[in-house]
Design an enzyme around this catalytic site. Structure first.
Site, mmCIF file in Angstrom:
data_model
loop_
_atom_site.group_PDB
_atom_site.id
_atom_site.type_symbol
_atom_site.label_atom_id
_atom_site.label_comp_id
_atom_site.label_asym_id
_atom_site.label_seq_id
_atom_site.Cartn_x
_atom_site.Cartn_y
_atom_site.Cartn_z
ATOM 1 N N GLU A 38 0.908 -1.187 0.122
ATOM 2 C CA GLU A 38 0.045 -0.008 0.080
ATOM 3 C C GLU A 38 1.089 1.262 -0.201
ATOM 4 O OE1 GLU A 38 -2.797 0.554 2.993
ATOM 5 O OE2 GLU A 38 -3.800 2.031 2.326
ATOM 6 N N GLY B 222 2.854 2.599 10.775
ATOM 7 C CA GLY B 222 2.441 1.662 12.012
ATOM 8 C C GLY B 222 2.487 0.056 11.926
ATOM 9 N N ALA B 223 1.684 -0.078 10.645
ATOM 10 C CA ALA B 223 1.420 -1.468 10.445
ATOM 11 C C ALA B 223 0.691 -1.550 9.151
ATOM 12 C CB ALA B 223 0.746 -2.315 11.732
ATOM 13 N N MET B 224 0.309 -2.758 8.730
ATOM 14 C CA MET B 224 -0.133 -2.902 7.401
ATOM 15 C C MET B 224 -1.066 -4.224 7.498
ATOM 16 S SD MET B 224 -0.864 -1.843 4.585
ATOM 17 C CE MET B 224 -1.983 -2.639 3.446
ATOM 18 N N GLU B 225 -2.387 -4.008 6.689
ATOM 19 C CA GLU B 225 -3.328 -5.089 7.097
ATOM 20 C C GLU B 225 -3.368 -6.169 5.857
ATOM 21 O OE1 GLU B 225 -3.886 -1.851 6.221
ATOM 22 O OE2 GLU B 225 -5.630 -1.506 4.791
ATOM 23 N N ASN B 226 -2.361 -6.612 5.426
ATOM 24 C CA ASN B 226 -2.246 -7.321 4.266
ATOM 25 C C ASN B 226 -2.873 -8.710 4.600
ATOM 26 O OD1 ASN B 226 0.070 -5.974 3.262
ATOM 27 N ND2 ASN B 226 1.088 -6.830 5.120
ATOM 28 N N GLU C 48 -5.735 -3.257 12.450
ATOM 29 C CA GLU C 48 -5.183 -3.858 11.258
ATOM 30 C C GLU C 48 -6.297 -5.111 11.387
ATOM 31 O OE1 GLU C 48 -3.444 -2.448 9.671
ATOM 32 O OE2 GLU C 48 -2.493 -0.990 10.931
HETATM 33 N N1 TRP Z 1 -3.069 0.879 5.734
HETATM 34 C C1 TRP Z 1 -2.135 0.891 6.720
HETATM 35 C C2 TRP Z 1 -2.911 1.131 7.969
HETATM 36 O O1 TRP Z 1 -3.640 0.388 8.508
HETATM 37 C C3 TRP Z 1 -1.406 2.352 6.530
HETATM 38 C C4 TRP Z 1 -0.144 1.937 5.900
HETATM 39 C C5 TRP Z 1 0.816 1.044 6.505
HETATM 40 C C6 TRP Z 1 0.702 2.477 4.761
HETATM 41 N N2 TRP Z 1 2.001 1.101 5.763
HETATM 42 C C7 TRP Z 1 1.829 1.954 4.797
HETATM 43 C C8 TRP Z 1 0.277 3.552 4.096
HETATM 44 C C9 TRP Z 1 2.871 2.507 3.895
HETATM 45 C C10 TRP Z 1 1.227 4.119 3.131
HETATM 46 C C11 TRP Z 1 2.662 3.672 2.870
HETATM 47 O O2 TRP Z 1 -3.350 2.204 8.483
HETATM 48 ZN ZN ZN Z 2 -5.691 1.617 8.776
#
Ligand code: TRP
Ligand code: ZN
Length: 863
Positions: A119, A259-263, A296
């Site tokens: 993302e 912070g983190a990513m919801e893959n 997430e």
């Molecule tokens: N979608 C992530 C969240 O939960 C946000 C995010 C994580 C993101 N890594 C990123 C957005 C890198 C842009 C680039 O909020």
């Molecule tokens: Zn989010």
């Protein structure tokens, strides 16, 4: 990379769709090989060429339906194939270099771990693809890697097969049955410690839970795992939403931009939001771990199952998911401190964004670099907009609207308007007017006036949204305004026409007038209970009225806010060289005394508004004067309240550390009080003792912060002890970097330079950079805003280096400079000079370019 503006209004459905993706990836530091097989269909009746996004890829092979093709073109950002049939299979082979990827977008290698961040538009750095969220495909991924260094090979979905190759490497195959956009794709490879657990859903479905952490960090993972189970149970309970795969994995990595990513099924986290135990993490860290884990997880429905049609709709998933994680945290911890925490974010950061050149609606209309729109406006104001809907609909109808949303749009990529149309089915209110919150930027201002006759009082409430950098003309909004009326003696009044229902007044006109049959006397309107809308109240109550509001208002947010306004008013007095009368101090002392056992409210009320918050109620700010006035107030505050606060401090006795709400609140209160007491030199021993007796990070840090002001020698000694103790623990050391960076000292810049050569510091690691450079730029008021402009220049020099490796992080750190319009002429000029230096730089990223060029083009009214 392109500096071109993209517009929401220009949305076109994709010319082609991709139904399935088969990836075979051979991991190698400088030459990872990505073999991709895509099933592609023409979308609609047209003869357009096929354009696939791709950046920094080295294309080795290209074939369609098994035939090598030669008629194609490769540019910096795309692969273009002029003529293709209506349905075909496209095979590409590319190589990429994860070891050289310092931007942390796409596939990168850090600390021996391979991981991805796709993302918003990172998948195009892994392989050629139609990299936009409305192209949903199923994925099959086979990962090959060394057995010794990469024993763990992960991707989305379920593992279906594995094996060993002739050359001794091994492979694992993953299948994700849920069609998903490319931004939710993820892989991870490395060597980890794993915590395993299981969750059984309400319907009896068993879900394997796996938490991957750096070797040796297993004892810091349990809290995150427990948080995950609480979040899963909560989402079933509150929204009827169940998890939809057999396995849910969370991986903690040390290098991460956000912070983190919801893959899907494979969340990747900044280790800062996973690892926590009492020795290394503060209460706040524990809180953040739980809330980010929940955030997430909640994305699995609000984001993954129902996703965004295009990136302008980002708030569809982020605003809604932040709202959901806030609800969850309020349920798990305490509603009042939670609400105040979020209000601070809105007032300190979101209002500031509205007032800057980056101002945008929660659903932006124009974007150059999407990464710049993961903002407090989209996330936090977005959550406030959902909260207003919740207030307007009520809990039951809000839930009915959400049910309708999932029924209609599960498996689809949709828009904010689609969301509103689902919510519309659950209410008689016409949401058309409300929807203006999605298109209009800026902070509405609410003013109040009253007219008193012999027997009645009329209270008139008006709204006005000032123009913003992006939008000149504003219209009235649909605002649910928490409202009540009291008098100086604490009597409550209901308006005659009953326009205020259940404590809420709907303000959908430029102004509205309420009539009170109260025998004709001055009233105190208590505005915005619960911070019911992201607006600014311009009321100017007297100090007597503010104290009465604190004593008699029903809503605790209002009570807290009244004291914050009183503090702000006192600081204004000092700014203009006036004094604060003793009767105000007495009133304040009585007010605080009355709540001396209510540690939750008390601890919040004892916090003096930050410099950033004070900026929000001022224009043409003279930095030195405001800073000095705030310091003077803080000093007066403890001088006047020393005995009372000493009592509070000693009344709080805690046993050995536990993270539970009662203790968290008591600890917070004690540390806030210590911060005040430490402003008097005679309490130095108390600070020392607090540090020495601490069995947890919250109290240790509380003592360090207390020593930071005015106890040079003690601070130095304690910091040396701490720095030595944690020298091998970068996450814990970040707190130390940040304390150094926010210390007021004449040689702060050379001190920062020295710290940059600390063995644990690295420009490649965003956590380190944020802790040192970010803390300085955002929170070291005297150092950053030094009169000679040296603080601004220091940041700029650093950003020029940082932008070369990590544009995303550089663009975030440029924010303090882009807020020049707040300040007086002298500071404005110094800041703009540095922005101009940035803009002149050859090869500036689109990320930094967008923010800097907008900021320099902005002619604010303050100028
Ligand atoms: N979608 C992530 C969240 O939960 C946000 C995010 C994580 C993101 N890594 C990123 C957005 C890198 C842009 C680039 O909020
Ligand atoms: Zn989010």
């Amino acid at each position: 990379m392109s500096m071109q503006v993209k517009r929401r209004a220009d949305y076109q459905p994709p010319a082609f769709l991709i139904s399935s993706v088969e990836l075979t990836i051979h991991l190698h530091p400088q030459s990872t090989r990505v073999h991709s097989v895509l099933k592609i269909q023409r979308n609609g009746n047209h003869d357009q060429e096929l354009v696939l996004d791709g950046e920094q890829l080295n294309l080795l092979e290209l074939s369609i339906d098994g035939q090598t093709i030669t008629n194609y073109e490769v540019t910096d950002s795309a692969l273009v194939i002029p003529s293709v049939s209506n349905e075909f299979t496209l095979t590409t082979v590319c190589t990429i270099s994860p070891a050289d990827n310092k931007a942390l977008e796409g596939l990168y290698l850090s600390n021996g771990v391979y991981c991805t961040q796709c993302e918003a538009e990172g998948f195009r750095r892994i392989t050629y693809f139609i990299d936009r969220p409305d192209v949903l495909a199923t994925y099959q991924v086979t990962l090959h890697g060394e057995r010794k260094t990469l024993p763990t090979l992960l991707s989305n979905g379920n593992p279906v097969d594995e094996g060993i190759n002739a050359d001794g490497t091994h492979w694992v195959k993953w299948v994700d049955p849920h069609p998903k956009p490319s931004y939710l794709f993820a892989i991870v490879a490395g060597e980890f410690d794993v915590l395993k657990d299981e969750y059984i859903t309400l319907n009896g479905k068993r879900v394997a839970l796996e938490l991957y952490v750096d070797k040796g960090k297993r004892d810091r993972g349990q809290f995150a795992l427990d948080s995950l189970k609480r979040a899963m149970a909560w989402d079933e309970q509150e929204y009827g939403l169940e998890y939809d795969l057999d396995i849910y994995m969370v991986v903690a990595v040390d290098f991460f931009n956000m912070g983190a990513m919801e893959n899907k099924g494979l969340n990747i986290f900044n280790s800062k939001f996973v690892l926590a135990n009492p020795e290394t993490a503060t209460d706040e860290d524990f809180f953040n771990v739980e809330s980010v884990i929940a955030h997430e997880y909640f994305h699995n429905w609000t984001g993954n199952r129902v996703t965004c049609r295009d990136w302008f709709q980002l708030s569809l998933k982020e605003g809604l998911t932040v709202f959901r994680d806030q609800q969850f945290s309020a349920d798990m911890t305490s509603p009042l401190s939670n609400r105040i925490k979020h209000v601070r974010v809105i007032r300190e950061h979101q209002f500031a964004e509205d007032a800057s050149a980056m101002s945008h609606p929660i659903r932006p209309d124009e974007v150059i670099e999407m990464n710049n729109f993961y903002t407090v406006t989209v996330y936090d104001k977005g959550a406030e907009v959902i909260r207003m809907l919740h207030t307007l609909l009520g809990k039951e109808r809000f839930r009915a609207g959400m049910d309708e949303y999932f029924n209609r749009y599960d498996g689809q990529a949709v828009t904010c308007d689609d969301f509103l149309s689902a919510m519309q089915t659950a209410t008689d209110l016409d949401l058309a007017h409300f929807s203006r919150w999605y298109s209009q930027s800026g902070t509405p201002e609410i003013t109040v006036s009253q007219k008193v006759s012999a027997d009645k009082t009329w209270v008139t409430i008006s709204q006005y949204t000032p123009p913003t950098a992006d939008q000149q003309d504003k219209s009235e909004l649909f605002i649910p305004l928490g409202f009540s009326c009291i008098d100086l003696n604490g009597r409550h009044y209901q308006d005659c026409e009953q326009k205020v229902l259940e404590g809420v007044l709907i303000l959908d006109q430029p102004e509205t007038t309420l009539t009170f049959d109260n025998g004709g006397q001055e009233l105190i309107p208590v505005m915005l209970a619960g911070f019911s809308a992201p607006v600014r109240i311009k009321q100017g109550l007297s100090s007597e009225a503010l104290l009465a509001t604190f004593l008699y208002a029903q809503d605790d947010f209002n009570r807290w806010d009244a004291l914050q306004q009183l503090y702000d008013w006192c600081i204004t007095q000092y700014e203009i060289n006036q004094s604060v009368e003793d009767k105000i101090w007495e009133g304040l002392r009585d007010a605080l005394e009355s709540e001396k056992n209510n540690y939750e409210l008390l601890s919040e009320c004892l916090v003096i508004p930050s410099f950033e918050t004070l900026c929000q109620t001022r224009t043409n700010i003279h930095v030195e004067t405001l800073h000095a006035a705030r310091e003077q107030f803080a000093r007066e505050f403890i001088t006047k309240l020393e005995n009372e606060l000493k009592d509070v401090y000693h009344s709080i006795q805690l046993d050995s550390y536990q993270y539970n709400q009662q203790d968290v609140i008591a600890r917070r209160c004690k540390n806030v009080v210590l911060g005040h007491l430490a402003r008097l030199t005679q309490h130095e021993d108390l600070v020392k003792e607090h540090f020495n007796q601490s069995d947890n990070m919250t109290d240790s840090l509380g003592a360090l912060k207390a020593a930071q002001h005015g106890h040079r020698e003690l601070f130095k000694t304690l910091m040396e002890t701490y720095g030595e103790q944690w020298k091998n623990d970068p996450l814990v050391l970040d707190k130390w970097f940040s304390l150094h960076a926010t210390t007021e000292r004449a040689d702060i810049l050379s001190h920062l330079t020295l710290l940059q050569s600390h063995p644990q510091f690295s420009i490649d690691n965003p956590n380190r950079v944020r802790a040192l450079i970010g803390s300085f730029a955002f929170y070291n008021t005297s150092g950053f805003h030094a009169l000679d402009g040296s603080g601004y220049q220091y940041l700029t020099d650093y950003l020029l280096k940082l932008d070369d490796c990590n544009p995303q992080v550089a663009a975030r750190l440029v924010t303090p400079l882009t807020q020049w319009q707040r300040f007086d002429q002298h500071h404005q000029e110094q800041m703009r000079r540095q922005l101009a230096r940035l803009l002149e730089h050859d090869g500036l990223s689109s990320d930094v370019f967008e923010k800097v060029s907008k900021s320099l083009a902005y002619e604010s009214t303050a100028k």
